[in-house]
Scaffold this active site. Structure first.
Site, PDB file in Angstrom:
ATOM      1  N   GLN A   1     -14.611  -1.497  -2.635  1.00 57.31           N
ATOM      2  CA  GLN A   1     -14.430  -1.085  -1.247  1.00 57.31           C
ATOM      3  C   GLN A   1     -15.485  -0.047  -0.872  1.00 57.31           C
ATOM      4  O   GLN A   1     -16.179   0.479  -1.726  1.00 57.31           O
ATOM      5  CB  GLN A   1     -13.032  -0.500  -1.047  1.00 57.31           C
ATOM      6  CG  GLN A   1     -12.738   0.710  -1.934  1.00 57.31           C
ATOM      7  CD  GLN A   1     -11.250   1.033  -2.017  1.00 57.31           C
ATOM      8  OE1 GLN A   1     -10.480   0.599  -1.165  1.00 57.31           O
ATOM      9  NE2 GLN A   1     -10.852   1.791  -3.018  1.00 57.31           N
TER      10      GLN A   1
ATOM     11  N   TYR B   1       2.153  13.429   5.416  1.00 62.32           N
ATOM     12  CA  TYR B   1       2.190  12.150   4.694  1.00 62.32           C
ATOM     13  C   TYR B   1       2.769  12.358   3.297  1.00 62.32           C
ATOM     14  O   TYR B   1       3.698  11.668   2.874  1.00 62.32           O
ATOM     15  CB  TYR B   1       0.777  11.553   4.589  1.00 62.32           C
ATOM     16  CG  TYR B   1       0.738  10.270   3.789  1.00 62.32           C
ATOM     17  CD1 TYR B   1       0.790   9.042   4.421  1.00 62.32           C
ATOM     18  CD2 TYR B   1       0.665  10.296   2.391  1.00 62.32           C
ATOM     19  CE1 TYR B   1       0.785   7.863   3.696  1.00 62.32           C
ATOM     20  CE2 TYR B   1       0.661   9.125   1.652  1.00 62.32           C
ATOM     21  CZ  TYR B   1       0.718   7.912   2.311  1.00 62.32           C
ATOM     22  OH  TYR B   1       0.716   6.756   1.573  1.00 62.32           O
TER      23      TYR B   1
ATOM     24  N   ASP C   1      -5.767   9.692  -4.358  1.00 61.62           N
ATOM     25  CA  ASP C   1      -6.363  10.908  -3.821  1.00 61.62           C
ATOM     26  C   ASP C   1      -5.808  12.164  -4.482  1.00 61.62           C
ATOM     27  O   ASP C   1      -6.344  13.257  -4.299  1.00 61.62           O
ATOM     28  CB  ASP C   1      -6.187  10.972  -2.308  1.00 61.62           C
ATOM     29  CG  ASP C   1      -4.734  11.006  -1.906  1.00 61.62           C
ATOM     30  OD1 ASP C   1      -4.120  12.075  -2.039  1.00 61.62           O
ATOM     31  OD2 ASP C   1      -4.197   9.974  -1.481  1.00 61.62           O
TER      32      ASP C   1
ATOM     33  N   ASP D   1      -4.316  -0.612 -14.192  1.00 65.42           N
ATOM     34  CA  ASP D   1      -3.658  -1.333 -13.117  1.00 65.42           C
ATOM     35  C   ASP D   1      -2.152  -1.145 -13.276  1.00 65.42           C
ATOM     36  O   ASP D   1      -1.625  -1.173 -14.392  1.00 65.42           O
ATOM     37  CB  ASP D   1      -4.028  -2.805 -13.221  1.00 65.42           C
ATOM     38  CG  ASP D   1      -3.747  -3.522 -11.924  1.00 65.42           C
ATOM     39  OD1 ASP D   1      -4.702  -3.765 -11.175  1.00 65.42           O
ATOM     40  OD2 ASP D   1      -2.573  -3.811 -11.663  1.00 65.42           O
TER      41      ASP D   1
ATOM     42  N   ASP E   1       2.376   4.575  -3.692  1.00 70.75           N
ATOM     43  CA  ASP E   1       1.366   4.996  -2.718  1.00 70.75           C
ATOM     44  C   ASP E   1       0.156   4.059  -2.780  1.00 70.75           C
ATOM     45  O   ASP E   1      -0.974   4.450  -2.517  1.00 70.75           O
ATOM     46  CB  ASP E   1       0.941   6.442  -3.036  1.00 70.75           C
ATOM     47  CG  ASP E   1       0.048   7.028  -1.951  1.00 70.75           C
ATOM     48  OD1 ASP E   1       0.245   6.670  -0.780  1.00 70.75           O
ATOM     49  OD2 ASP E   1      -0.831   7.839  -2.284  1.00 70.75           O
TER      50      ASP E   1
ATOM     51  N   TYR F   1      -3.686  10.250  11.695  1.00 72.52           N
ATOM     52  CA  TYR F   1      -3.535   8.808  11.931  1.00 72.52           C
ATOM     53  C   TYR F   1      -3.625   8.449  13.410  1.00 72.52           C
ATOM     54  O   TYR F   1      -3.946   7.321  13.768  1.00 72.52           O
ATOM     55  CB  TYR F   1      -2.205   8.296  11.379  1.00 72.52           C
ATOM     56  CG  TYR F   1      -2.158   8.148   9.871  1.00 72.52           C
ATOM     57  CD1 TYR F   1      -3.138   8.701   9.053  1.00 72.52           C
ATOM     58  CD2 TYR F   1      -1.128   7.452   9.260  1.00 72.52           C
ATOM     59  CE1 TYR F   1      -3.083   8.573   7.685  1.00 72.52           C
ATOM     60  CE2 TYR F   1      -1.071   7.312   7.883  1.00 72.52           C
ATOM     61  CZ  TYR F   1      -2.042   7.867   7.101  1.00 72.52           C
ATOM     62  OH  TYR F   1      -1.984   7.723   5.745  1.00 72.52           O
TER      63      TYR F   1
ATOM     64  N   GLU G   1      -1.262   7.819  15.229  1.00 72.19           N
ATOM     65  CA  GLU G   1      -0.180   6.877  15.497  1.00 72.19           C
ATOM     66  C   GLU G   1       0.988   7.256  14.587  1.00 72.19           C
ATOM     67  O   GLU G   1       0.783   7.891  13.551  1.00 72.19           O
ATOM     68  CB  GLU G   1      -0.621   5.428  15.248  1.00 72.19           C
ATOM     69  CG  GLU G   1      -1.074   5.120  13.832  1.00 72.19           C
ATOM     70  CD  GLU G   1      -1.761   3.746  13.717  1.00 72.19           C
ATOM     71  OE1 GLU G   1      -1.474   2.854  14.522  1.00 72.19           O
ATOM     72  OE2 GLU G   1      -2.595   3.597  12.804  1.00 72.19           O
TER      73      GLU G   1
END
Lengths: 370, 370
Positions: B148, B177, B201, B259, B280, B355, B357
């Protein structure tokens, strides 16, 4: 009224743009849509190609020589099929541009289309001047009072939003605003004497009467009468599912339909004092000429008079403005140093959901006598 | 790279537009700027006038016959003087249009100009697809990982924002959050066994270790390694002025760079159980084809395995998505009814500042055995 959809697609190439090659490469995509081309060429500033479609839609392709290629596409009253066609055209251009600029990796940016001229206006810029789109789905109320335009627009997520002359004022989601301007839950209002200046939407009054104060006086300018009527209904609706408010009781508090300046002057003359003064009149002016601007003059007058009717150990609460407007906020703080009596202040940064920006709130109190 | 500024000015007339009169009325304004005119006329769809300036800027005036007049003005690399010229041109057009449409009151809309192709991209649409401009003033980090694009952009009001492949992930302002995905302060983590899935994060880990849990295990995919490294630094910086975090101690918790699927499978096989599982990893997919989409399949697998490693009285926390994405959220709730064991859930709507929103968070727990 039907609206126009304006789509954009931007390419930041990693190298200089070969305008001729790009024009030639993309030509067939527009031709396939039956669009007629017309090209303007600058000697040093690249190309502008305009493509017009028989159905009234058109596209602009602007090629800046150093490597910026901007496409605009505007179409009117487009239905689902029209929107699909637009998307498909943009996809084709994006694909072709990738092919054409294989040697120079760059960035591509496609923004959500801007809806222009629709019956429902979704764009209400923030106090710090940023472009933001709201999820407005209904115009609940829209009228001009003699002093301002009053809108109540319904947002899917924020509920009804009160918009005064284009400024987002408060939404049903914004209990955080009311809490903050009442001291963020850290004050005990029981048996206290409270003066609200402005507060035309009724939110503060509505919350404060729950906290059993001795008396709440609210002075709001006559010009706010229409907002109050409008918002009373709105607030009634907004609280229906959460808190039952006895509006009859609330109305037994003193609501003066009177400009707050004469009210404050009268109280100051009478020697009347309050435990809390909550100034909900207006945000800190964005203009930065406090010596010339009458809004700043009004603000200083209100502050001085408010301090006169505030008990020695009382507190004065008010909103500032967006946290980014540092210059305006500094100027406000400077004014606090110029009042008839020495004061101290603290500020808090609060997220008011519908504002889409962080908002500053002030608490001001009289400096303890030495 | 210098950028182009794209300004818009829209007129929604109260009556049909007299295109000829408008073109003629505005002509002189563009001529005064030394702009060359070229007009395209449709039989039924009005006019498109294009004005090009020698300096490379150009304007489009699109007149839709039923009463919509849209002006676009694009100029490149404009300095303060250039911006003033643009504003002055827009002012003149607005004034003249008011004169021309005196008989038909309408609306005027001027949006903040859109900056296109700049080194700093300020436009990061919301999950529900709305156009929003952030107050970005610095690109702190921008790199492609094999999986990404990872950006850390600095916002004046929200602090550093982590943006993964164009999606706003989390900002320094967003403790809301982290609080919400940890149960909104209603849980007692003391002595508890916690499993974090994802959380690359480091925010949740950072907050949870303060609450004295017995053990925190964090399983994050290898692909997140780069984010974690990037964000570790960021979080360290972000907390410096607020909370001192002993990162060495935090690192003594078990962080598996693995993973989460094999981790969950292993724990399930071993019969290992947790008091809390905090997922998360990702928001609820926006795509609404849960039968075909591998993201939904992944989501169901994670949910099932998480329930397997959750104590009977344990709680599972996760984010949903924007409150407006009702279809996607309903589909998510449907999936909750399809797990190997019966579960119940509650949801909470939270305002995460950066965000722009409202965001939905879920708490899921195993139904009490009858």
């Amino acid at each position: 009224m039907a609206a126009a959809r304006h789509s954009t697609l931007d390419f930041m190439l990693g190298a200089k743009a070969d305008g001729e090659a790009i024009l030639k490469g993309l030509q067939s995509i527009f031709q396939e849509q039956g669009m007629a081309e017309s090209v303007h060429t600058w000697q040093d500033h690249g190309y502008l190609a305009t493509y017009t479609n028989k159905n009234g839609s058109f596209a602009n392709l602007r090629i800046y020589p150093h490597g910026l290629v901007l496409l605009d596409l505007q179409s009117y009253d487009s239905d689902a099929q029209g929107q699909q066609e637009t998307d498909s055209l943009l996809n084709k251009v994006e694909e072709k541009m990738k092919e054409l600029s294989q040697d120079s990796t760059g960035r591509v940016k496609r923004l959500p289309p801007i809806v222009r001229g629709g019956a429902i206006d979704r764009y209400w810029p923030t106090a710090d001047g940023r472009l933001v789109e709201y999820d407005i789905d209904e115009v609940v109320y829209d009228e001009d009072s003699p002093y301002q335009n009053i809108k109540i627009l319904h947002s899917k997520q924020f509920g009804n939003i009160l918009i005064l002359s284009g400024d987002v004022n408060l939404a049903e989601s914004d209990l955080a605003y009311t809490r903050a301007i009442m001291g963020s839950g850290k004050e005990d209002y029981t048996g206290k004497d409270v003066l609200i200046l402005g507060g035309g939407d009724g939110g503060i009054l509505c919350e404060i009467v729950k906290l059993k104060p001795k008396m709440v006086t609210m002075a709001r300018r006559a010009r706010a009468r229409r907002i109050f009527t409008t918002c009373h209904e709105w607030h009634k609706q907004c609280r229906q599912n959460t808190v039952k408010v006895d509006w009859t009781r609330a109305m037994k508090t003193k609501v003066l339909i009177e400009d707050c300046i004469p009210v404050l002057k009268r109280y100051a003359k009478e020697g009347r004092e309050f435990d809390y003064v909550i100034n909900d009149l207006t945000a800190v002016p964005i203009s930065t000429s406090p010596e010339e601007d009458s809004t700043w003059e009004f603000l200083r007058l209100i502050l001085d008079l408010s301090m006169k009717v505030l008990k020695q150990d009382g507190k004065y609460f008010t909103q500032g403005n967006c946290v980014n407007l540092t210059e305006a906020l500094s100027l406000y703080e400077e004014q606090l140093g110029r009042l008839y009596c020495p004061v101290e202040f603290s500020k808090e940064i609060v997220c008011v959901p519908s504002y889409l920006e962080l908002w500053v709130f002030y608490t001001v109190w009289k400096k303890a006598k030495p």
